[in-house]
Design an enzyme around this catalytic site. Structure first.
Site, short mmCIF file in Angstrom:
data_model
loop_
_atom_site.label_atom_id
_atom_site.label_comp_id
_atom_site.label_asym_id
_atom_site.label_seq_id
_atom_site.Cartn_x
_atom_site.Cartn_y
_atom_site.Cartn_z
N TYR A 210 0.84 -1.21 0.00
CA TYR A 210 0.00 0.00 0.00
C TYR A 210 0.88 1.25 0.00
O TYR A 210 0.65 2.17 -0.81
CB TYR A 210 -0.91 -0.02 1.23
CG TYR A 210 -1.78 1.21 1.39
CD1 TYR A 210 -2.94 1.36 0.64
CD2 TYR A 210 -1.46 2.21 2.31
CE1 TYR A 210 -3.75 2.48 0.79
CE2 TYR A 210 -2.26 3.33 2.46
CZ TYR A 210 -3.40 3.46 1.70
OH TYR A 210 -4.21 4.57 1.84
N LYS B 99 1.14 4.14 -2.96
CA LYS B 99 0.83 5.56 -2.77
C LYS B 99 2.05 6.44 -3.10
O LYS B 99 1.90 7.56 -3.58
CB LYS B 99 0.35 5.81 -1.33
CG LYS B 99 -0.99 5.12 -1.03
CD LYS B 99 -2.11 5.60 -1.95
CE LYS B 99 -3.47 5.04 -1.59
NZ LYS B 99 -4.55 5.53 -2.44
N1 LIG Z 1 -9.05 6.15 5.56
C1 LIG Z 1 -7.82 6.60 5.67
O1 LIG Z 1 -7.30 6.76 6.78
C2 LIG Z 1 -7.04 6.98 4.43
C3 LIG Z 1 -5.84 7.68 4.61
C4 LIG Z 1 -5.10 8.05 3.49
C5 LIG Z 1 -5.57 7.74 2.23
N2 LIG Z 1 -6.73 7.05 2.09
C6 LIG Z 1 -7.17 6.76 0.72
O2 LIG Z 1 -8.45 7.30 0.52
C7 LIG Z 1 -9.12 6.58 -0.51
C8 LIG Z 1 -10.52 6.21 -0.03
O3 LIG Z 1 -10.38 5.34 1.08
P1 LIG Z 1 -11.47 5.22 2.25
O4 LIG Z 1 -10.72 5.28 3.52
O5 LIG Z 1 -12.61 6.10 2.01
O6 LIG Z 1 -11.84 3.68 2.05
P2 LIG Z 1 -13.26 2.96 1.87
O7 LIG Z 1 -12.93 1.51 1.82
O8 LIG Z 1 -14.23 3.45 2.87
O9 LIG Z 1 -13.73 3.47 0.42
C9 LIG Z 1 -13.10 3.05 -0.75
C10 LIG Z 1 -14.15 2.89 -1.81
O10 LIG Z 1 -13.50 2.46 -3.02
C11 LIG Z 1 -14.31 1.46 -3.61
N3 LIG Z 1 -13.49 0.63 -4.48
C12 LIG Z 1 -12.65 -0.37 -4.13
N4 LIG Z 1 -12.11 -0.92 -5.23
C13 LIG Z 1 -12.62 -0.27 -6.30
C14 LIG Z 1 -12.46 -0.40 -7.69
N5 LIG Z 1 -11.66 -1.34 -8.22
N6 LIG Z 1 -13.11 0.47 -8.51
C15 LIG Z 1 -13.95 1.40 -7.99
N7 LIG Z 1 -14.15 1.56 -6.66
C16 LIG Z 1 -13.50 0.73 -5.83
C17 LIG Z 1 -14.93 0.70 -2.46
O11 LIG Z 1 -16.08 -0.01 -2.84
C18 LIG Z 1 -15.20 1.83 -1.47
O12 LIG Z 1 -16.50 2.36 -1.62
C19 LIG Z 1 -8.23 5.39 -0.82
O13 LIG Z 1 -7.48 5.64 -1.98
C20 LIG Z 1 -7.32 5.30 0.38
O14 LIG Z 1 -6.10 4.69 0.09
C21 LIG Z 1 -7.49 6.67 3.15
#
Ligand SMILES: NC(=O)c1ccc[n+]([C@@H]2O[C@H](COP(=O)([O-])OP(=O)(O)OC[C@H]3O[C@@H](n4cnc5c(N)ncnc54)[C@H](O)[C@@H]3O)[C@@H](O)[C@H]2O)c1
Length: 264
Positions: free
Chosen positions: A159, A163
């Site tokens: 991961y 990123k």
């Molecule tokens: N939550 C955190 O702390 C955090 C921190 C830094 C970055 N992020 C990034 O933020 C973004 C969103 O994450 P989140 O925390 O909201 O997670 P989440 O799991 O709540 O949401 C992610 C969404 O992406 C969808 N998804 C997964 N695979 C997919 C695909 N192949 N095509 C289309 N949609 C797809 C899922 O169904 C889900 O609705 C991600 O890129 C994650 O890496 C999250």
């Protein structure tokens, strides 16, 4: 609201828009006047997300889209065009992780993470850019990276690497698309209160045999300066700002969104 901080008339696609950050991003873009297209692999999540944004008065539709299947993103571009006009904002938010010891990681795990977080993101961006250039429009791309691009999460080697790739790709694409007036930036959020983070917390509780509980994580994983987890819309507002004319001088950057926790 003057034109510098306004997204009126703009059409924004948010991948992974069914939950977590995706919904917060849609809400923040809509608050500045954009029409929003939420796309995700999970139809049931999209139904609630659309209802939430509609209740905020935001023009919104949804599509089923898997970022690793370009034909589904192509259909999303077409749906956006039909509903609101050519999309001119793309937020590459869809992303996945897996908490596991580096010694247990397989090549299949790498494929799973990189196909969605890196290759899928690139392919959607390429399709979006081609459409925008053909329509002779300017636009914005914001990639959702992570502070994991810059610091280490020892149980998420793939991961963090994915990123870091997004951060570098943001710079390359910003250079490449500058001549087409497509501005590309990224955000690097810290711990945001979403299902993905909850999954990481549960994995930590299991890996430590309960020594570190989910409640401990909720209390301590947010930026110390903040003393709580980040809310999705707080990241969404930075992303929305990056799409406004006011942010024109910000290009190819990866902005930390973690209340000052990461400083490089
Ligand atoms: N939550 C955190 O702390 C955090 C921190 C830094 C970055 N992020 C990034 O933020 C973004 C969103 O994450 P989140 O925390 O909201 O997670 P989440 O799991 O709540 O949401 C992610 C969404 O992406 C969808 N998804 C997964 N695979 C997919 C695909 N192949 N095509 C289309 N949609 C797809 C899922 O169904 C889900 O609705 C991600 O890129 C994650 O890496 C999250």
């Amino acid at each position: 609201m003057n034109d510098f901080f306004n997204l009126k008339g703009r059409v924004a696609i948010v991948t992974g828009g069914g939950s977590g950050l995706g919904v917060g991003i849609g809400s923040a873009l809509g608050a500045l006047g954009a029409s929003v297209v939420l796309c995700d692999i999970k139809e049931n999540l999209l139904e609630k997300a659309v209802a939430d944004l509609k209740s905020e008065g935001i023009p919104v539709i949804s599509t089923i889209c898997d970022v690793t299947r370009p034909e589904t993103f192509r259909a999303t571009l077409d749906a956006a065009q039909k509903a609101f006009g050519t999309a001119d904002i793309l937020i590459n938010n869809a992303g996945v992780t897996k908490s596991q010891d580096a010694l247990d990681v397989t090549l299949a795990d790498w494929d799973y993470i990189l196909n969605i977080n890196v290759k899928g993101l690139f392919e959607c961006t390429q399709l979006f850019a081609k459409e925008l250039i053909a329509a002779q429009k300017e636009g914005h791309v914001v990639n959702v990276a992570s502070n994991g691009a810059k610091v280490t999460y020892s149980d998420q080697v793939h991961y963090c690497a994915s990123k870091a790739a997004v951060v570098n790709m943001t710079q390359c694409l910003a250079d490449s698309f500058a001549k087409h007036n497509i501005n590309v930036n990224a955000v690097c959020p810290g711990a945001v209160d979403t299902d993905m983070l909850k999954g990481c917390m549960i994995a930590t509780e299991q890996a430590t045999g309960g020594k570190v509980t989910v409640e401990d994580c909720i209390r301590t994983w947010g930026p110390p300066q903040l003393g709580r987890l980040i809310q999705p819309v707080e990241v969404g507002r930075i992303i929305a700002f990056l799409c406004t004319p006011a942010a024109q001088m910000i290009r190819g950057q990866s902005i930390n969104v973690d209340a000052g926790n990461t400083r490089f």
